[in-house]
Scaffold this motif. Structure first.
Motif, PDB file in Angstrom:
ATOM      1  N   ASP A   1       0.640  -1.114  -0.079  1.00 57.95           N
ATOM      2  CA  ASP A   1      -0.181  -0.114   0.025  1.00 57.95           C
ATOM      3  C   ASP A   1       0.929   1.299   0.155  1.00 57.95           C
ATOM      4  OD1 ASP A   1       1.115  -0.160   2.610  1.00 57.95           O
ATOM      5  OD2 ASP A   1      -0.816   0.231   3.494  1.00 57.95           O
ATOM      6  N   GLY A   2       2.164   1.014  -0.825  1.00 57.04           N
ATOM      7  CA  GLY A   2       2.885   2.301  -0.780  1.00 57.04           C
ATOM      8  C   GLY A   2       2.540   3.186  -1.648  1.00 57.04           C
ATOM      9  N   GLY A   3       3.357   4.498  -2.025  1.00 58.05           N
ATOM     10  CA  GLY A   3       3.092   5.316  -2.795  1.00 58.05           C
ATOM     11  C   GLY A   3       2.798   5.230  -4.101  1.00 58.05           C
ATOM     12  N   GLY A   4       3.419   4.304  -4.722  1.00 63.18           N
ATOM     13  CA  GLY A   4       3.079   3.788  -6.327  1.00 63.18           C
ATOM     14  C   GLY A   4       3.761   4.472  -7.167  1.00 63.18           C
ATOM     15  N   LEU A   5       3.884   4.130  -8.387  1.00 63.18           N
ATOM     16  CA  LEU A   5       4.621   4.598  -9.664  1.00 63.18           C
ATOM     17  C   LEU A   5       3.327   5.176 -10.867  1.00 63.18           C
ATOM     18  CD1 LEU A   5       7.392   2.108  -9.847  1.00 63.18           C
ATOM     19  CD2 LEU A   5       7.508   4.250  -8.880  1.00 63.18           C
ATOM     20  N   GLY A   6       3.905   6.075 -11.465  1.00 63.19           N
ATOM     21  CA  GLY A   6       3.144   6.657 -12.551  1.00 63.19           C
ATOM     22  C   GLY A   6       3.502   5.749 -13.934  1.00 63.19           C
ATOM     23  N   PRO A   7       2.656   5.838 -14.936  1.00 61.28           N
ATOM     24  CA  PRO A   7       3.097   5.267 -16.184  1.00 61.28           C
ATOM     25  C   PRO A   7       4.316   5.639 -16.857  1.00 61.28           C
ATOM     26  CG  PRO A   7       1.338   7.002 -16.618  1.00 61.28           C
ATOM     27  CD  PRO A   7       1.876   6.907 -15.043  1.00 61.28           C
ATOM     28  N   ASP A   8       5.012   6.817 -16.524  1.00 66.44           N
ATOM     29  CA  ASP A   8       6.377   7.272 -17.106  1.00 66.44           C
ATOM     30  C   ASP A   8       7.572   6.629 -16.083  1.00 66.44           C
ATOM     31  OD1 ASP A   8       5.220   8.504 -19.064  1.00 66.44           O
ATOM     32  OD2 ASP A   8       5.189  10.441 -17.791  1.00 66.44           O
ATOM     33  N   ASP A   9       7.138   6.343 -15.123  1.00 69.08           N
ATOM     34  CA  ASP A   9       8.167   5.517 -14.242  1.00 69.08           C
ATOM     35  C   ASP A   9       8.436   4.197 -14.272  1.00 69.08           C
ATOM     36  OD1 ASP A   9       8.534   7.981 -12.909  1.00 69.08           O
ATOM     37  OD2 ASP A   9       6.946   7.577 -11.517  1.00 69.08           O
ATOM     38  N   LEU A  10       7.371   3.261 -14.828  1.00 72.81           N
ATOM     39  CA  LEU A  10       7.299   2.024 -15.074  1.00 72.81           C
ATOM     40  C   LEU A  10       8.615   1.493 -16.051  1.00 72.81           C
ATOM     41  CD1 LEU A  10       3.645   0.800 -14.821  1.00 72.81           C
ATOM     42  CD2 LEU A  10       5.333   1.117 -13.081  1.00 72.81           C
ATOM     43  N   PRO A  11       8.770   2.016 -17.121  1.00 78.48           N
ATOM     44  CA  PRO A  11       9.808   1.592 -18.034  1.00 78.48           C
ATOM     45  C   PRO A  11      11.398   2.022 -17.343  1.00 78.48           C
ATOM     46  CG  PRO A  11       8.260   2.795 -19.311  1.00 78.48           C
ATOM     47  CD  PRO A  11       7.776   2.882 -17.944  1.00 78.48           C
ATOM     48  N   LEU A  12      11.371   3.162 -16.626  1.00 77.30           N
ATOM     49  CA  LEU A  12      12.594   3.372 -16.019  1.00 77.30           C
ATOM     50  C   LEU A  12      12.767   2.488 -14.768  1.00 77.30           C
ATOM     51  CD1 LEU A  12      12.217   7.358 -15.881  1.00 77.30           C
ATOM     52  CD2 LEU A  12      13.826   5.886 -17.346  1.00 77.30           C
ATOM     53  N   ALA A  13      12.017   1.929 -13.997  1.00 80.65           N
ATOM     54  CA  ALA A  13      11.887   1.039 -13.184  1.00 80.65           C
ATOM     55  C   ALA A  13      12.812  -0.259 -13.500  1.00 80.65           C
ATOM     56  CB  ALA A  13      10.680   0.916 -12.332  1.00 80.65           C
ATOM     57  N   LEU A  14      12.559  -0.468 -14.878  1.00 76.58           N
ATOM     58  CA  LEU A  14      13.342  -1.839 -15.420  1.00 76.58           C
ATOM     59  C   LEU A  14      14.623  -1.242 -16.077  1.00 76.58           C
ATOM     60  CD1 LEU A  14      10.153  -3.787 -16.830  1.00 76.58           C
ATOM     61  CD2 LEU A  14      11.409  -3.931 -14.304  1.00 76.58           C
ATOM     62  N   SER A  15      15.056  -0.258 -16.011  1.00 76.21           N
ATOM     63  CA  SER A  15      16.432   0.222 -16.604  1.00 76.21           C
ATOM     64  C   SER A  15      17.225   0.066 -15.537  1.00 76.21           C
ATOM     65  CB  SER A  15      16.169   1.712 -17.174  1.00 76.21           C
ATOM     66  OG  SER A  15      15.156   2.005 -17.936  1.00 76.21           O
ATOM     67  N   ARG A  16      18.420  -0.296 -16.014  1.00 74.56           N
ATOM     68  CA  ARG A  16      19.678  -0.559 -14.843  1.00 74.56           C
ATOM     69  C   ARG A  16      19.983   0.694 -14.606  1.00 74.56           C
ATOM     70  NH1 ARG A  16      22.370  -4.535 -13.689  1.00 74.56           N
ATOM     71  NH2 ARG A  16      24.349  -3.518 -13.621  1.00 74.56           N
ATOM     72  N   HIS A  17      20.425   0.846 -13.038  1.00 76.10           N
ATOM     73  CA  HIS A  17      20.968   2.243 -12.611  1.00 76.10           C
ATOM     74  C   HIS A  17      19.975   3.356 -12.671  1.00 76.10           C
ATOM     75  CE1 HIS A  17      24.478  -0.341 -11.981  1.00 76.10           C
ATOM     76  NE2 HIS A  17      24.903  -0.339 -13.393  1.00 76.10           N
ATOM     77  N   ALA A  18      18.857   3.072 -12.509  1.00 73.75           N
ATOM     78  CA  ALA A  18      17.779   4.040 -12.477  1.00 73.75           C
ATOM     79  C   ALA A  18      17.240   3.889 -11.284  1.00 73.75           C
ATOM     80  CB  ALA A  18      16.574   3.936 -13.450  1.00 73.75           C
ATOM     81  N   THR A  19      17.096   5.076 -10.411  1.00 74.38           N
ATOM     82  CA  THR A  19      16.597   5.085  -9.000  1.00 74.38           C
ATOM     83  C   THR A  19      15.909   6.655  -8.887  1.00 74.38           C
ATOM     84  OG1 THR A  19      17.248   4.772  -6.839  1.00 74.38           O
ATOM     85  CG2 THR A  19      18.916   5.487  -8.254  1.00 74.38           C
ATOM     86  N   SER A  20      15.321   6.473  -7.647  1.00 71.70           N
ATOM     87  CA  SER A  20      14.757   7.859  -7.380  1.00 71.70           C
ATOM     88  C   SER A  20      15.459   8.236  -5.887  1.00 71.70           C
ATOM     89  CB  SER A  20      13.420   7.759  -7.280  1.00 71.70           C
ATOM     90  OG  SER A  20      12.793   6.909  -6.070  1.00 71.70           O
ATOM     91  N   LYS A  21      16.303   7.257  -5.392  1.00 68.46           N
ATOM     92  CA  LYS A  21      16.918   7.418  -4.164  1.00 68.46           C
ATOM     93  C   LYS A  21      17.950   8.052  -3.800  1.00 68.46           C
ATOM     94  CE  LYS A  21      14.298   3.192  -3.371  1.00 68.46           C
ATOM     95  NZ  LYS A  21      13.990   1.778  -3.019  1.00 68.46           N
ATOM     96  N   ILE A  22      18.943   8.308  -4.897  1.00 72.61           N
ATOM     97  CA  ILE A  22      20.352   8.847  -4.895  1.00 72.61           C
ATOM     98  C   ILE A  22      20.323   9.760  -6.397  1.00 72.61           C
ATOM     99  CG2 ILE A  22      21.288   7.441  -3.324  1.00 72.61           C
ATOM    100  CD1 ILE A  22      22.717   6.103  -5.746  1.00 72.61           C
ATOM    101  N   ALA A  23      20.931  10.825  -6.172  1.00 67.52           N
ATOM    102  CA  ALA A  23      21.252  11.635  -7.256  1.00 67.52           C
ATOM    103  C   ALA A  23      22.514  12.119  -7.410  1.00 67.52           C
ATOM    104  CB  ALA A  23      20.228  13.174  -7.308  1.00 67.52           C
ATOM    105  N   SER A  24      23.439  12.133  -6.346  1.00 66.55           N
ATOM    106  CA  SER A  24      24.779  12.699  -6.347  1.00 66.55           C
ATOM    107  C   SER A  24      25.501  11.776  -5.491  1.00 66.55           C
ATOM    108  CB  SER A  24      24.894  13.921  -6.041  1.00 66.55           C
ATOM    109  OG  SER A  24      24.526  14.026  -4.447  1.00 66.55           O
ATOM    110  N   LEU A  25      27.063  11.894  -5.366  1.00 67.05           N
ATOM    111  CA  LEU A  25      27.809  11.129  -4.375  1.00 67.05           C
ATOM    112  C   LEU A  25      27.400  11.746  -3.102  1.00 67.05           C
ATOM    113  CD1 LEU A  25      30.094   9.439  -4.176  1.00 67.05           C
ATOM    114  CD2 LEU A  25      31.827  11.267  -4.387  1.00 67.05           C
TER     115      LEU A  25
END
Length: 617
Positions: free
Chosen positions: A60-84
């Motif tokens: 029952d978490g926040g969920g993803l939108g239609p544009d996020d789903l293909p990115l979720a299956l891409s390697r090294h794609a994440t919403s959790k880090i953006a920099s060193l």
């Protein structure tokens, strides 16, 4: 010569899956971590054939939108880090962006997700290739549902290493237990082959007794000692089992760092040292502990599956954990419960709190004497036998092999003990001996039974330790110094830790790039092998940055001395001697266990006594 060429994306994902995905439990771990990072509080896990045929995680978490789903299956794609900088202070469970593409590369994969405010959810299918179907609308409640079917169907070499359905399900059960212990607010439901296997509602408290009883068993709860310590920006809290709950294997050890369960050699060494002289040989402690520290002080990017961490100040963390556990085990069952939310009875049937005078005098008495404060009497604990007892002591044979001895004279009372107004002490007042081995003591809420030899042994041991370790150890020069050939790195270690070696009683000189000379040993270890002791200590310095081998060896010797000096079975004691022993136990650290890890006392509560005779029914 073959030319260098880039690998196909699908092969890259399958290689990555080999690092992250070992078995169905690995898939479940990655999916549950993503759900928790998304803010889920309710999780449902559906399995078929131990997860090999189907793994479905619904949250029952926040969920993803239609544009996020293909990115979720891409390697090294994440919403959790953006920099060193983000990587240096990771506060989420997952962050690499490898889990979903790796899982999708070795299974028939479907993800459905819906965000709050969206009219419907969205679905994306992938069959293990490097392409996926277009995103489609799909009915779904708010949250995410991921289906993983036919794990390793396209990697037969990996599939043949999977174990039986029961074994794979057992690994998933253990994994769910670890998540449920950390997240008390998490509601979990496991359905295997269409049948509910686990139904765990959310709990109001982080360490709710009912939840712990379900996950770890009643026995762990009975022996659990609550702990909460904080210092230098670190906090350690949770439960440690008393040493008499030690197990034959380390299957009940749960350690979390900022919410992430880890296996770490620094932590393992600190725990092992804290339990060092209260466990049977080869036994393992049980614990549920949570370490909290600033995210920048710990590197979680060490292991692909994030099982290990690296502390930036490892020595500080080690010493903090050791001291916290050492103090808690020293208090034992008479110590205070430190986790307020743990609920009543976290320490089992706890003794009443010690009086202020007793607490203030917890430090051991003056060392160097094994008698228990009543040497004025001619036959103290170190001497005498059953034959020395005065006639008419009141020994009565109640049954074969069961004898109760009640010494003459009045029973002790608080006034007689000099504790006017303080109430009964934690271990009560002696009323007699049983079989010449056990002391029976009465408390307001029941009966205390003490193994007098084991208790006296611990008291003597702690006094000897205080005498020996209170100052620098006495050194004994070797008649013939021992030359030890080592590597240059080991010689550097010995030189760097020279002051510590000297304090521990070892005189070590460096004679060249790879040669050390042992000139002195601790006097108590005069028979030790100098070369072996030095090599072992250098190995400890290299691994842990410290060594406790000298203290451990000396403590083993002191334990043997204390055992020989302790009161023996069938020594008839007066009530004054028995009460003196009880009071010394209350002042002695780690008095719950003898030097060999056996319990020294137990309590039979009034409720248990009443139940034996069906009183109140």
């Amino acid at each position: 010569m073959s030319s260098i060429r880039p690998l196909p994306p699908q092969l890259v994902n399958q290689i990555a899956a080999g690092e992250v995905i070992e078995r169905p439990a690995s898939v479940v771990k990655e999916l549950l971590e993503n759900s928790l990072d998304a803010g889920a509080t309710r999780l449902r896990l559906d399995l078929e054939q131990g997860g090999v045929k189907l793994i479905r995680v619904t949250d029952d978490g926040g969920g993803l939108g239609p544009d996020d789903l293909p990115l979720a299956l891409s390697r090294h794609a994440t919403s959790k880090i953006a920099s060193l900088d983000d990587l240096d202070a990771v506060a989420t469970l997952g962050f690499r962006g490898e889990a979903l593409p790796s899982i999708a590369a070795v299974s028939r994969f479907t993800i459905r997700s819906r965000r709050p405010g969206d009219d419907h959810g969205w679905r994306l299918n992938c069959d293990g290739s490097d392409t996926h179907d277009p995103v489609q609308p799909a009915p779904l409640d708010i949250g995410t549902c991921i289906e993983v079917r036919d794990l390793f169907y396209n990697v037969p070499a990996r599939r043949k290493f999977l174990r039986t359905e029961k074994t794979e399900l057992g690994h998933i059960d253990q994994l769910l237990t670890r998540f449920a212990l950390w997240r008390g607010d998490l509601s979990l439901r496991l359905i295997h082959n269409g049948r509910v296997s686990l139904e765990l509602p959310a709990a109001e408290a982080p360490l709710a007794p009912n939840r712990l009883r379900r996950l770890l068993g009643e026995s762990f709860l009975t022996h659990a000692l609550a702990l909460d310590e904080a210092a230098v920006g670190l906090r350690l809290h949770g439960l440690v089992a008393s040493p008499d709950f030690a197990r034959s294997q380390g299957d009940m050890q749960f350690f979390y760092v900022n919410g992430r369960q880890v296996r770490d050699k620094v932590v393992a060494h600190a725990v092992r040292q804290a339990y060092r002289d209260v466990l049977h040989q080869g036994r393992h402690p049980a614990f549920l502990l949570f370490l909290e520290l600033p995210p920048r002080q710990v590197d979680v990017n060490v292991h692909p599956a994030k099982h290990e961490v690296r502390f930036r100040e490892a020595r500080q963390v080690h010493d903090f954990i050791f001291r916290a556990l050492h103090r808690r085990l020293a208090d034992g069952r008479r110590g205070r419960p430190a986790v307020a939310d743990a609920g009543p009875s976290m320490d089992g049937d706890q003794a009443p709190a010690a009086s202020a005078d007793s607490t203030a005098s917890r430090g051991a008495p003056a060392p160097g004497r094994l008698a228990l404060g009543i040497a004025e009497r001619e036959g103290d604990y170190g001497r005498g036998s059953a034959q020395d007892a005065a006639p008419g002591t009141g020994a009565r044979g109640l049954a074969a092999g069961f004898a109760f001895q009640q010494p003459p004279g009045d029973r002790m009372t608080p006034d007689a003990a000099g504790d006017q107004g303080a109430g009964a002490p934690p271990l009560g007042f002696a009323i007699g001996q049983l079989n010449g081995i056990y002391i029976l003591a009465e408390t307001p809420d029941g009966l205390i039974i003490v193994d007098m030899h084991a208790a006296h042994e611990r008291i003597g041991y702690e006094r000897l330790k205080q005498a020996v370790h209170g100052e620098a150890l006495v050194r004994q020069p070797l008649l013939v110094p021992v030359s030890v050939h080592v590597s240059p790195a080991e010689a550097d270690l010995a030189e760097r830790h020279g002051e510590l070696l000297h304090r521990l009683g070892l005189g070590v000189d460096r004679l060249g790039e790879g040669r050390l000379l042992v000139r002195e040993l601790p006097a108590l270890l005069g028979a030790a092998d100098p070369e072996r002791l030095l090599r072992d200590m250098l190995a400890d310095f290299a691994t842990h940055g410290r060594s406790d081998r000298v203290e451990t060896a000396i403590d083993a010797l002191l334990a043997r001395m204390a055992c020989h000096g302790a009161v023996r079975a069938n020594r008839h004691l007066t009530l004054a001697e028995m009460n003196a022993l009880l009071r010394d136990m209350e002042r002695t650290e780690r008095a719950d266990q003898c030097n060999h890890g056996r319990p020294t006392w137990t309590r039979v509560s009034r409720r248990e006594l009443d139940a034996l005779f069906l009183r109140g029914r």
